[in-house]
Design a protein around this motif. Structure first.
Motif, PDB file in Angstrom:
ATOM      1  N   LEU A 151       0.844  -1.187   0.000  1.00 52.02           N
ATOM      2  CA  LEU A 151       0.000   0.000   0.000  1.00 52.02           C
ATOM      3  C   LEU A 151       0.875   1.230   0.000  1.00 52.02           C
ATOM      4  CD1 LEU A 151      -0.738   1.152   3.442  1.00 52.02           C
ATOM      5  CD2 LEU A 151      -0.507  -1.310   3.279  1.00 52.02           C
ATOM      6  N   ARG A 152       0.277   2.322  -0.367  1.00 46.71           N
ATOM      7  CA  ARG A 152       0.978   3.607  -0.420  1.00 46.71           C
ATOM      8  C   ARG A 152       0.426   4.498   0.688  1.00 46.71           C
ATOM      9  NH1 ARG A 152       4.210   6.324  -3.822  1.00 46.71           N
ATOM     10  NH2 ARG A 152       4.217   4.525  -5.225  1.00 46.71           N
ATOM     11  N   ALA A 164      -7.102   4.302   7.072  1.00 49.42           N
ATOM     12  CA  ALA A 164      -8.216   3.415   6.734  1.00 49.42           C
ATOM     13  C   ALA A 164      -7.744   2.136   6.044  1.00 49.42           C
ATOM     14  CB  ALA A 164      -9.220   4.156   5.853  1.00 49.42           C
ATOM     15  N   GLU A 165      -6.678   2.227   5.234  1.00 44.36           N
ATOM     16  CA  GLU A 165      -6.254   1.057   4.468  1.00 44.36           C
ATOM     17  C   GLU A 165      -5.525   0.024   5.324  1.00 44.36           C
ATOM     18  OE1 GLU A 165      -4.156   0.084   0.150  1.00 44.36           O
ATOM     19  OE2 GLU A 165      -4.333   2.144   0.853  1.00 44.36           O
ATOM     20  N   VAL A 174       3.554  -5.414   3.471  1.00 41.25           N
ATOM     21  CA  VAL A 174       3.302  -6.280   4.619  1.00 41.25           C
ATOM     22  C   VAL A 174       3.829  -7.661   4.240  1.00 41.25           C
ATOM     23  CG1 VAL A 174       1.551  -7.309   6.107  1.00 41.25           C
ATOM     24  CG2 VAL A 174       1.255  -4.958   5.274  1.00 41.25           C
ATOM     25  N   LEU A 175       4.736  -8.183   5.043  1.00 42.90           N
ATOM     26  CA  LEU A 175       5.408  -9.432   4.696  1.00 42.90           C
ATOM     27  C   LEU A 175       4.614 -10.628   5.195  1.00 42.90           C
ATOM     28  CD1 LEU A 175       9.042  -8.301   5.539  1.00 42.90           C
ATOM     29  CD2 LEU A 175       7.908  -8.300   3.312  1.00 42.90           C
ATOM     30  N   ALA A 199       8.190  -3.911   5.284  1.00 43.58           N
ATOM     31  CA  ALA A 199       9.286  -3.163   4.675  1.00 43.58           C
ATOM     32  C   ALA A 199       8.701  -1.901   4.065  1.00 43.58           C
ATOM     33  CB  ALA A 199       9.992  -3.996   3.606  1.00 43.58           C
ATOM     34  N   TYR A 200       9.327  -0.762   4.324  1.00 38.44           N
ATOM     35  CA  TYR A 200       8.860   0.507   3.764  1.00 38.44           C
ATOM     36  C   TYR A 200      10.028   1.163   3.041  1.00 38.44           C
ATOM     37  CZ  TYR A 200       6.951   5.184   3.291  1.00 38.44           C
ATOM     38  OH  TYR A 200       6.501   6.379   2.770  1.00 38.44           O
ATOM     39  N   VAL A 201       9.849   1.387   1.750  1.00 38.14           N
ATOM     40  CA  VAL A 201      10.895   1.987   0.911  1.00 38.14           C
ATOM     41  C   VAL A 201      10.728   3.499   0.925  1.00 38.14           C
ATOM     42  CG1 VAL A 201      11.867   2.107  -1.407  1.00 38.14           C
ATOM     43  CG2 VAL A 201      10.971  -0.071  -0.544  1.00 38.14           C
TER      44      VAL A 201
END
Length: 286
Positions: free
Chosen positions: A16-17, A36-37, A230-231, A205-207
């Motif tokens: 997700l973004r 919300a997501e 989300v792993l 993980a967040y890039v």
């Protein structure tokens, strides 16, 4: 002759973004967990990325506000932030420093920019506390950049180890309740690295710069800047840079699997406990 067990690689369960929002006195940021997501990812309640060169986006800061029942983790990449609380604690977070604050039974604190120009960039993560620890005394684990272990576990890979273990090295943060992992990873162009996540942990993980692939072989999926993965699946995490160089955080924690009742700055197990938090705050018991 025994057959070797195939390696169980982690995969992208979903991605997700983050969504643009503001908090505090109007600080602009990107909310990645807590919207919300993705309302939460037990034990993680919120992840905000803040990053701007525009002073008007951050100068108002985060004036005094209360917390109870969870922990806040502030990791600074650029800029300086002064924090104060109503127990007399005060300090300045500088680039590369981390503050892991256990709000426990309650405190009132502020986080205000210690600059009027330049870049301000970093992350704030909220980590839940188990019911047995929600009313503990507030405390801080705060570490300057030189206390954060920096490793080069593979060619073209640098890891800043905030919490958890990489090989024989350990990060400075200790929290037995959730046994967290918090890594800031830089990958040179086309570099790759594999890492074993703790079994049973929820992880993401967040890039925040560049783009990477997560997973092995046909299961690998691309994750671009400002996207969170989300792993899911196995514990062996395989990361590969997309060709331009990239930076990301990898965070994992043991899920609490307890009821969550939250309203604003209070995170408890029941609605009644949240209501009591409001009463205690209004009566000056923080």
């Amino acid at each position: 002759m025994a057959t070797a067990t195939p390696t169980a690689y982690a995969r992208v369960g979903r991605k997700l973004r983050g969504q643009a929002t503001s908090d505090g006195a109007g600080v602009r940021l990107t909310r990645v967990i807590g919207g919300a997501e993705l309302p939460d990812l037990d034990p993680f309640l919120l992840l905000d990325e803040f990053g701007t060169d525009r002073p008007e986006d951050y100068l108002a800061g985060f004036p005094e506000h209360p917390h109870r029942g969870f922990e806040t983790v502030t990791y600074m990449l650029d800029g300086r932030m002064r924090h104060r609380d109503n127990h007399g604690n005060e300090g300045v977070l500088v680039p590369g420093s981390v503050q892991w604050m256990t709000a426990g039974r309650g405190l009132v604190h502020s986080e205000m920019p210690e600059q009027e120009a330049g870049r301000m960039r970093g992350f704030q993560l909220w980590v839940n506390l188990p019911a047995r620890e929600k009313m503990t005394e507030p405390k801080y684990q705060e570490f300057a950049p030189d206390r954060i272990v920096q490793l080069h576990p593979a060619d073209g890979v640098e890891v800043k180890l905030i919490a958890g273990r990489v090989g024989e090295a350990s990060g400075p943060i200790a929290q037995p309740a959730t046994d967290p992992v918090y890594l800031d990873i830089a990958l040179d162009a086309s570099a790759q690295w594999e890492y074993d996540l703790p079994e049973g942990h929820n992880a993401f993980a967040y890039v925040y710069e560049g783009g990477i692939a997560v997973g092995d072989g046909e299961d690998a999926r691309g994750i671009d800047a400002q996207e969170l993965a989300v792993l899911a699946g196995g514990n062996r995490l395989k990361l590969r840079d997309g060709g331009r160089g990239s930076r990301l955080i990898v965070v994992a924690g043991r899920p609490l699997r307890e009821p969550v009742a939250r309203y604003g700055p209070f995170v408890m197990n029941t609605k009644q406990e949240v209501m009591q938090a409001f009463v205690d705050f209004q009566e000056g018991k923080f």
